[in-house]
Design a protein around this motif. Structure first.
Motif, PDB file in Angstrom:
ATOM      1  N   CYS A 171       0.838  -1.207   0.000  1.00  0.00           N
ATOM      2  CA  CYS A 171       0.000   0.000   0.000  1.00  0.00           C
ATOM      3  C   CYS A 171       0.869   1.253   0.000  1.00  0.00           C
ATOM      4  N   ASP A 172       1.970   1.215   0.752  1.00  0.00           N
ATOM      5  CA  ASP A 172       2.842   2.394   0.948  1.00  0.00           C
ATOM      6  C   ASP A 172       4.222   2.115   0.371  1.00  0.00           C
ATOM      7  N   ASP A 173       4.541   2.492  -0.845  1.00  0.00           N
ATOM      8  CA  ASP A 173       3.622   3.164  -1.740  1.00  0.00           C
ATOM      9  C   ASP A 173       3.636   2.472  -3.090  1.00  0.00           C
ATOM     10  N   GLN A 194       0.176   1.828  -4.689  1.00  0.00           N
ATOM     11  CA  GLN A 194      -0.517   3.072  -5.051  1.00  0.00           C
ATOM     12  C   GLN A 194       0.224   3.822  -6.161  1.00  0.00           C
ATOM     13  N   MET A 195       1.539   3.779  -6.130  1.00  0.00           N
ATOM     14  CA  MET A 195       2.322   4.427  -7.194  1.00  0.00           C
ATOM     15  C   MET A 195       2.061   3.709  -8.529  1.00  0.00           C
ATOM     16  N   THR A 203      -1.754   8.122   0.420  1.00  0.00           N
ATOM     17  CA  THR A 203      -2.530   8.336   1.649  1.00  0.00           C
ATOM     18  C   THR A 203      -3.667   7.306   1.654  1.00  0.00           C
ATOM     19  N   GLY A 204      -4.683   7.544   2.463  1.00  0.00           N
ATOM     20  CA  GLY A 204      -5.774   6.582   2.537  1.00  0.00           C
ATOM     21  C   GLY A 204      -7.125   7.227   2.330  1.00  0.00           C
ATOM     22  N   MET A 205      -8.174   6.400   2.473  1.00  0.00           N
ATOM     23  CA  MET A 205      -9.539   6.923   2.439  1.00  0.00           C
ATOM     24  C   MET A 205     -10.295   6.290   3.602  1.00  0.00           C
ATOM     25  N   MET A 218      -4.997  11.693  -3.788  1.00  0.00           N
ATOM     26  CA  MET A 218      -6.015  10.674  -4.041  1.00  0.00           C
ATOM     27  C   MET A 218      -5.500   9.333  -3.520  1.00  0.00           C
ATOM     28  N   GLY A 219      -5.730   9.098  -2.234  1.00  0.00           N
ATOM     29  CA  GLY A 219      -5.247   7.850  -1.638  1.00  0.00           C
ATOM     30  C   GLY A 219      -6.331   6.787  -1.662  1.00  0.00           C
ATOM     31  N   PHE A 220      -5.921   5.544  -1.925  1.00  0.00           N
ATOM     32  CA  PHE A 220      -6.882   4.433  -1.998  1.00  0.00           C
ATOM     33  C   PHE A 220      -6.613   3.369  -0.937  1.00  0.00           C
TER      34      PHE A 220
END
Ligand code: BES
Ligand code: MN
Ligand code: MN
Length: 462
Positions: A124-126, A129-130, A186-188, A422-424
């Motif tokens: 997730c990090d990162d 997401q990247m 980031t997150g949601m 825009m974090g998922f």
């Protein structure tokens, strides 16, 4: 976005497998033992951007780990989106707490991720997401629907303070010029409640050292007669908060931005269950600064936390000893208007001033950065918000996060552009912890949502 869903459906196995290959490389920037692997990860990212169809892809050397720069310029007159991400990851320790080895990714279902989640350090990090951005741009180029220019800047030192990027950005302003910066790191709130991160906290990270006698002593022969550095250090640390959990460092709160009652009421509307929060962490109560809610404590309020503490004998059995030295690592999360360098100085002066006679204290600053708040009345935010409306069927909630991406404030200063976060990821994805994971659904939803950001941003820029 024509054929977006079918493009993702056709290629989703490949998207997942590519991410798994990326996650297999242990790119731990904090540990020089992994230097070769960090460099191999940079090469992997470079190749993935070439494969996605970028025209120019460069491995930019820096005093530290390289930065990957890539671009697809379709028309210099059109707006440009600059995507930032990081390919380095946190150390995986403690390894024995992982259910599967951190660099041998596995997909497992969880209660929160019934469609499966990829478990690996960096999922997730990162890296995950990247990589959504690489795949989203692959789609836009392949389907000839890229509506504006895109640039990528992917670094390998985010988890250790982004020193090389701070060196690189001011030297490459022209190259990095853009109309908006887009980041997924980031997150949601949850998979049913999308949110956009509108704030990040700043950070000041220090190490403290308390020295007493010039050698470790027999705790019977000397105990009670000399200052014990560990006793002293823990007492000094305890004094940094008062009974209301306010930080006691003089002037610490001087520039803290106080939110209006209306702003706090708006924040309190975000869905939050204290019961579920406590349950997820196996705690029977939350703890923090008096007068603030949990969501306020971890986003709009500054904090001071010990991140590590050591000294004396910690091996098996007992050893009767008074250690000569005691150490701690301390982080302070900061909010807008608090200057991280000034806070570091305040901490240093205060901590040295409260040392009792009989010990000496040194404070060594590590790294830090400014906080960031992004306005929601600009086209970048609107483009993101509309994108979530399309793919989630709901308007995302703006929410400030407690985490830090110190480089974002530098982007604003050097490149004069706003960042859209825009974090998922989800808080339960265990970033920085054992068993970090990223939902397969979240990964694919990110790839689906990002292209709409480009479309909306190009449209709204007209
Ligand atoms: N991606 C995180 C920051 C983050 C995570 C922000 C979730 C908001 C929500 C980033 O990689 C990170 O870990 N940052 C560090 C600071 C850095 C200087 C080491 C942090 O926040 O501790
Ligand atoms: Mn990150
Ligand atoms: Mn991180």
């Amino acid at each position: 976005m024509k054929n977006l869903k079918s493009y993702i459906a056709t290629h989703q196995n490949r998207f997942i497998n590519e991410l798994i290959e990326l996650l297999k490389i242990p790119s731990v920037s904090a540990d020089t033992k992994y230097k070769k692997e960090v460099l191999n990860t940079a090469d992997f990212v470079k190749k993935s951007l070439e494969d996605a169809g970028c025209d120019l892809v460069e491995l930019c050397e820096t005093p530290g780990y390289p930065i990957i720069y890539a671009e697809k310029i379709i028309d210099p007159k059109l707006p440009t989106v600059l995507v930032y991400g990081h390919y380095d990851v946190q150390p995986a320790d403690p390894i024995n707490l992982w259910d599967a080895p951190p660099f041998e990714p596995v997909i497992k279902k969880t209660a929160i991720h019934p469609e499966g989640a990829i478990f690996a350090r960096g999922a997730c990090d990162d890296k995950g997401q990247m990589y959504m951005h690489v795949k989203a741009v692959e789609y836009l180029i392949a389907s000839e629907s890229l509506p504006c220019n895109v640039k990528f800047m992917i670094e390998g030192e985010e988890e250790v303070g982004s020193e090389s990027l701070s060196w690189f950005v001011p030297r490459n302003k022209e190259k990095l010029s853009n109309d908006v910066i887009l980041i997924s790191d980031t997150g949601m709130i949850s998979n049913d409640i999308p949110s956009i991160t509108t704030g990040l906290r700043g950070l000041s990270y220090v190490q403290v050292e308390v020295t007493g006698p010039n050698r470790d002593l027999h705790s019977g022969l000397y105990g009670g007669a000399v200052a014990n550095p560990i006793n002293v250090l823990t007492k000094m640390i305890a004094s940094l908060h008062d009974e209301n959990n306010h930080i006691t460092i003089p002037s610490f709160y001087d520039h803290v931005e106080e939110l209006s009652t209306a702003e706090r009421a708006e924040m309190a509307k975000a869905p939050f269950s204290l019961e579920k929060y406590q349950q997820a962490l196996d705690i029977d109560a939350v703890y923090g600064e008096k007068g603030y809610s949990t969501n306020e404590r971890n986003s709009i309020r500054p904090t001071l936390d010990v991140n590590g503490i050591w000294g004396g004998y910690t091996g098996e059995g007992a050893k009767t000893v008074i250690a000569s030295k005691a150490y701690a690592k301390i982080s302070m999360r900061l909010v807008p208007n608090q200057d991280w360098k000034a806070i570091t100085e305040l901490f240093k002066n205060h901590f040295e001033s409260i040392a009792p006679r009989g010990v000496s204290v040194t404070v060594t600053p590590h790294h830090g950065g400014q906080g960031y708040v992004t306005p929601i009345d600009n086209i970048g935010y609107k483009a993101a918000s509309k994108a979530y409306e399309t793919t989630f069927g709901k308007t995302p909630i703006p929410q400030r996060s407690g985490g830090s991406i110190p480089i974002v404030a530098l982007f604003e200063k050097e490149l004069q552009s706003k960042t859209i976060l825009m974090g998922f990821g989800l808080d339960s994805d265990a970033i920085h912890s054992p068993n970090e994971h990223f939902g397969v659904w979240n990964y694919l939803k990110g790839i689906e949502t990002i292209p709409y950001f480009y479309q909306n941003f190009a449209e709204l820029s007209k």
